[in-house]
Design a protein around this motif. Structure first.
Motif, PDB file in Angstrom:
ATOM      1  N   GLY A  53       0.836  -1.189   0.000  1.00  0.00           N
ATOM      2  CA  GLY A  53       0.000   0.000   0.000  1.00  0.00           C
ATOM      3  C   GLY A  53       0.871   1.239   0.000  1.00  0.00           C
ATOM      4  N   TYR A  54       0.242   2.397  -0.044  1.00  0.00           N
ATOM      5  CA  TYR A  54       0.961   3.653  -0.255  1.00  0.00           C
ATOM      6  C   TYR A  54       0.818   4.575   0.955  1.00  0.00           C
ATOM      7  N   ASN A  55       1.967   4.886   1.586  1.00  0.00           N
ATOM      8  CA  ASN A  55       2.012   5.769   2.748  1.00  0.00           C
ATOM      9  C   ASN A  55       2.043   7.231   2.292  1.00  0.00           C
ATOM     10  N   ARG A  56       2.058   8.142   3.253  1.00  0.00           N
ATOM     11  CA  ARG A  56       1.997   9.578   2.943  1.00  0.00           C
ATOM     12  C   ARG A  56       3.261  10.067   2.254  1.00  0.00           C
ATOM     13  N   ALA A  57       4.405   9.385   2.481  1.00  0.00           N
ATOM     14  CA  ALA A  57       5.675   9.804   1.892  1.00  0.00           C
ATOM     15  C   ALA A  57       6.653   8.639   1.960  1.00  0.00           C
ATOM     16  N   ASP A  58       7.765   8.760   1.247  1.00  0.00           N
ATOM     17  CA  ASP A  58       8.815   7.733   1.292  1.00  0.00           C
ATOM     18  C   ASP A  58       9.646   7.820   2.569  1.00  0.00           C
ATOM     19  N   ASP A  59       9.954   9.052   2.992  1.00  0.00           N
ATOM     20  CA  ASP A  59      10.913   9.252   4.077  1.00  0.00           C
ATOM     21  C   ASP A  59      10.225   9.322   5.441  1.00  0.00           C
ATOM     22  N   ILE A  60       9.486   8.276   5.785  1.00  0.00           N
ATOM     23  CA  ILE A  60       8.850   8.201   7.097  1.00  0.00           C
ATOM     24  C   ILE A  60       9.573   7.152   7.931  1.00  0.00           C
ATOM     25  N   PRO A  61       9.564   7.286   9.267  1.00  0.00           N
ATOM     26  CA  PRO A  61      10.273   6.334  10.121  1.00  0.00           C
ATOM     27  C   PRO A  61       9.671   4.930  10.045  1.00  0.00           C
ATOM     28  N   ALA A  62      10.497   3.950  10.353  1.00  0.00           N
ATOM     29  CA  ALA A  62      10.050   2.557  10.357  1.00  0.00           C
ATOM     30  C   ALA A  62       8.866   2.357  11.292  1.00  0.00           C
ATOM     31  N   SER A  63       8.868   3.042  12.436  1.00  0.00           N
ATOM     32  CA  SER A  63       7.773   2.892  13.400  1.00  0.00           C
ATOM     33  C   SER A  63       6.446   3.370  12.817  1.00  0.00           C
ATOM     34  N   GLU A  64       6.473   4.371  11.946  1.00  0.00           N
ATOM     35  CA  GLU A  64       5.248   4.838  11.307  1.00  0.00           C
ATOM     36  C   GLU A  64       4.742   3.821  10.287  1.00  0.00           C
ATOM     37  N   VAL A  65       5.659   3.194   9.557  1.00  0.00           N
ATOM     38  CA  VAL A  65       5.262   2.142   8.620  1.00  0.00           C
ATOM     39  C   VAL A  65       4.600   0.994   9.384  1.00  0.00           C
ATOM     40  N   CYS A  73       7.665  -0.165  -1.779  1.00  0.00           N
ATOM     41  CA  CYS A  73       9.060  -0.586  -1.806  1.00  0.00           C
ATOM     42  C   CYS A  73       9.929   0.184  -0.817  1.00  0.00           C
ATOM     43  N   ASN A  74       9.824   1.508  -0.835  1.00  0.00           N
ATOM     44  CA  ASN A  74      10.716   2.321  -0.015  1.00  0.00           C
ATOM     45  C   ASN A  74      10.372   2.242   1.468  1.00  0.00           C
ATOM     46  N   THR A  75       9.101   2.330   1.795  1.00  0.00           N
ATOM     47  CA  THR A  75       8.721   2.356   3.208  1.00  0.00           C
ATOM     48  C   THR A  75       8.812   0.967   3.849  1.00  0.00           C
ATOM     49  N   LYS A  76       8.417  -0.060   3.111  1.00  0.00           N
ATOM     50  CA  LYS A  76       8.588  -1.413   3.643  1.00  0.00           C
ATOM     51  C   LYS A  76      10.068  -1.740   3.794  1.00  0.00           C
ATOM     52  N   GLY A  77      10.892  -1.202   2.883  1.00  0.00           N
ATOM     53  CA  GLY A  77      12.328  -1.404   2.992  1.00  0.00           C
ATOM     54  C   GLY A  77      12.903  -0.766   4.245  1.00  0.00           C
ATOM     55  N   THR A  78      12.419   0.430   4.581  1.00  0.00           N
ATOM     56  CA  THR A  78      12.867   1.088   5.815  1.00  0.00           C
ATOM     57  C   THR A  78      12.519   0.241   7.033  1.00  0.00           C
ATOM     58  N   LEU A  79      11.309  -0.302   7.069  1.00  0.00           N
ATOM     59  CA  LEU A  79      10.913  -1.143   8.196  1.00  0.00           C
ATOM     60  C   LEU A  79      11.755  -2.415   8.246  1.00  0.00           C
ATOM     61  N   LEU A  80      11.989  -3.036   7.108  1.00  0.00           N
ATOM     62  CA  LEU A  80      12.810  -4.247   7.095  1.00  0.00           C
ATOM     63  C   LEU A  80      14.215  -3.950   7.607  1.00  0.00           C
ATOM     64  N   MET A  81      14.797  -2.838   7.178  1.00  0.00           N
ATOM     65  CA  MET A  81      16.133  -2.486   7.653  1.00  0.00           C
ATOM     66  C   MET A  81      16.145  -2.257   9.164  1.00  0.00           C
ATOM     67  N   ALA A  82      15.105  -1.605   9.683  1.00  0.00           N
ATOM     68  CA  ALA A  82      15.040  -1.358  11.128  1.00  0.00           C
ATOM     69  C   ALA A  82      14.948  -2.672  11.895  1.00  0.00           C
ATOM     70  N   LEU A  83      14.141  -3.603  11.413  1.00  0.00           N
ATOM     71  CA  LEU A  83      14.014  -4.903  12.080  1.00  0.00           C
ATOM     72  C   LEU A  83      15.335  -5.665  12.025  1.00  0.00           C
ATOM     73  N   LEU A  84      15.989  -5.655  10.875  1.00  0.00           N
ATOM     74  CA  LEU A  84      17.262  -6.358  10.757  1.00  0.00           C
ATOM     75  C   LEU A  84      18.310  -5.762  11.692  1.00  0.00           C
ATOM     76  N   ARG A  85      18.415  -4.448  11.712  1.00  0.00           N
ATOM     77  CA  ARG A  85      19.414  -3.832  12.593  1.00  0.00           C
ATOM     78  C   ARG A  85      19.054  -4.037  14.059  1.00  0.00           C
ATOM     79  N   GLY A  86      17.759  -4.057  14.362  1.00  0.00           N
ATOM     80  CA  GLY A  86      17.346  -4.355  15.727  1.00  0.00           C
ATOM     81  C   GLY A  86      17.726  -5.760  16.160  1.00  0.00           C
ATOM     82  N   LEU A  87      17.918  -6.646  15.194  1.00  0.00           N
ATOM     83  CA  LEU A  87      18.350  -8.023  15.458  1.00  0.00           C
ATOM     84  C   LEU A  87      19.868  -8.172  15.365  1.00  0.00           C
ATOM     85  N   GLY A  88      20.555  -7.060  15.101  1.00  0.00           N
ATOM     86  CA  GLY A  88      22.011  -7.109  14.987  1.00  0.00           C
ATOM     87  C   GLY A  88      22.495  -7.600  13.639  1.00  0.00           C
TER      88      GLY A  88
END
Length: 256
Positions: A53-65, A73-88
């Motif tokens: 789906g389509y969020n309000r913008a590309d550059d939103i924080p992972a927590s907002e996604v 693509c861009n917003t789900k990617g931000t969330l995936l990166m946040a989850l991966l980094r949160g897992l080390g």
């Protein structure tokens, strides 16, 4: 050359140190998994529990996604990166543009001519024991993809409805330790690798102009999301004249 810490750090957009994402990781007990399965768990969550789906913008924080429960693509990617980094797990972003034809069928025909010729795109690169792996196949949730596969069962080439693939019947979207893709054939321009989405959006943005930006945020994206929900239910709108979309990225009927 970025060091390991650079690809593990929290940022404004990668806010995995906040309660929402840290709490999700803890609740799912992902930290006890092997590295391969940690990547798979985060990937599967973003692919299927965060709907296309389509969020309000590309550059939103992972927590907002995460709070939205949907993304592209861009917003789900931000969330995936946040989850991966949160897992080390070290990860980075690869930036591109895609031809706008890939979004046709999701973008209503009335406003399709307003879309820019190229649309900002990105995928995630994750570091594994076998090197960097490209992750893009998380964009379309399984239910949405299944609707496209059913509707276009007569072809394996699809450029439209959020998909850009030459193997629609069996695209490489499952995490098995290898690259995953669902929009790769729509790539127009390669911007290269960025350590964070924050850095990417400082350098590149989807600027429609003041009026079109307002229309997108307040009207068009909601219209697009309604069409996405319809497609997920199996109601796939046809292109003008009822034609099937083809694999060509050239759009000679509409100017950006």
């Amino acid at each position: 050359m970025a060091d390991e810490h650079t690809h593990l750090a929290a940022t404004r957009l990668l806010d995995f140190d906040g309660l929402a994402i840290a709490g999700l990781i803890c609740a799912r007990r992902w930290k006890v998994l092997s590295r391969h399965n940690q990547i798979g768990a985060a990937y599967d969550f973003v692919r299927n529990e965060i709907s296309f789906g389509y969020n309000r913008a590309d550059d939103i924080p992972a927590s907002e996604v995460l709070a939205n429960g949907y993304g592209q693509c861009n917003t789900k990617g931000t969330l995936l990166m946040a989850l991966l980094r949160g897992l080390g797990v070290a990860c980075r972003l690869h930036g591109f543009t895609i031809h706008k034809a890939l979004q046709r069928g999701v973008v209503p025909e009335l406003v399709y001519p307003l879309a820019p010729r190229e649309i900002l795109h990105s995928w995630v690169e994750v570091k594994t024991e076998n090197g960097w792996i490209n992750l893009e196949g998380f964009i379309l949730d399984a239910t949405f993809l299944a609707s496209l596969q059913h509707e276009f069962s007569a072809t394996d080439d699809l450029c439209g409805y959020g998909a850009g693939t030459g193997c629609l019947s069996a695209p490489p979207v499952e995490w098995v330790g290898q690259d995953t893709f669902i929009q790769k054939s729509g790539i127009a321009k390669d911007f290269g690798i960025f350590d964070t989405p924050d850095a990417f959006y400082l350098s590149h943005s989807q600027d429609f102009g003041t009026v079109r930006n307002w229309l997108y945020r307040h009207l068009i994206r909601h219209w697009m999301n309604a069409r996405v929900r319809a497609i997920r239910r199996g109601d796939v709108p046809r292109m003008p004249g009822g034609a099937l979309p083809n694999h060509s990225h050239r759009d000679t009927n509409h100017a950006a």
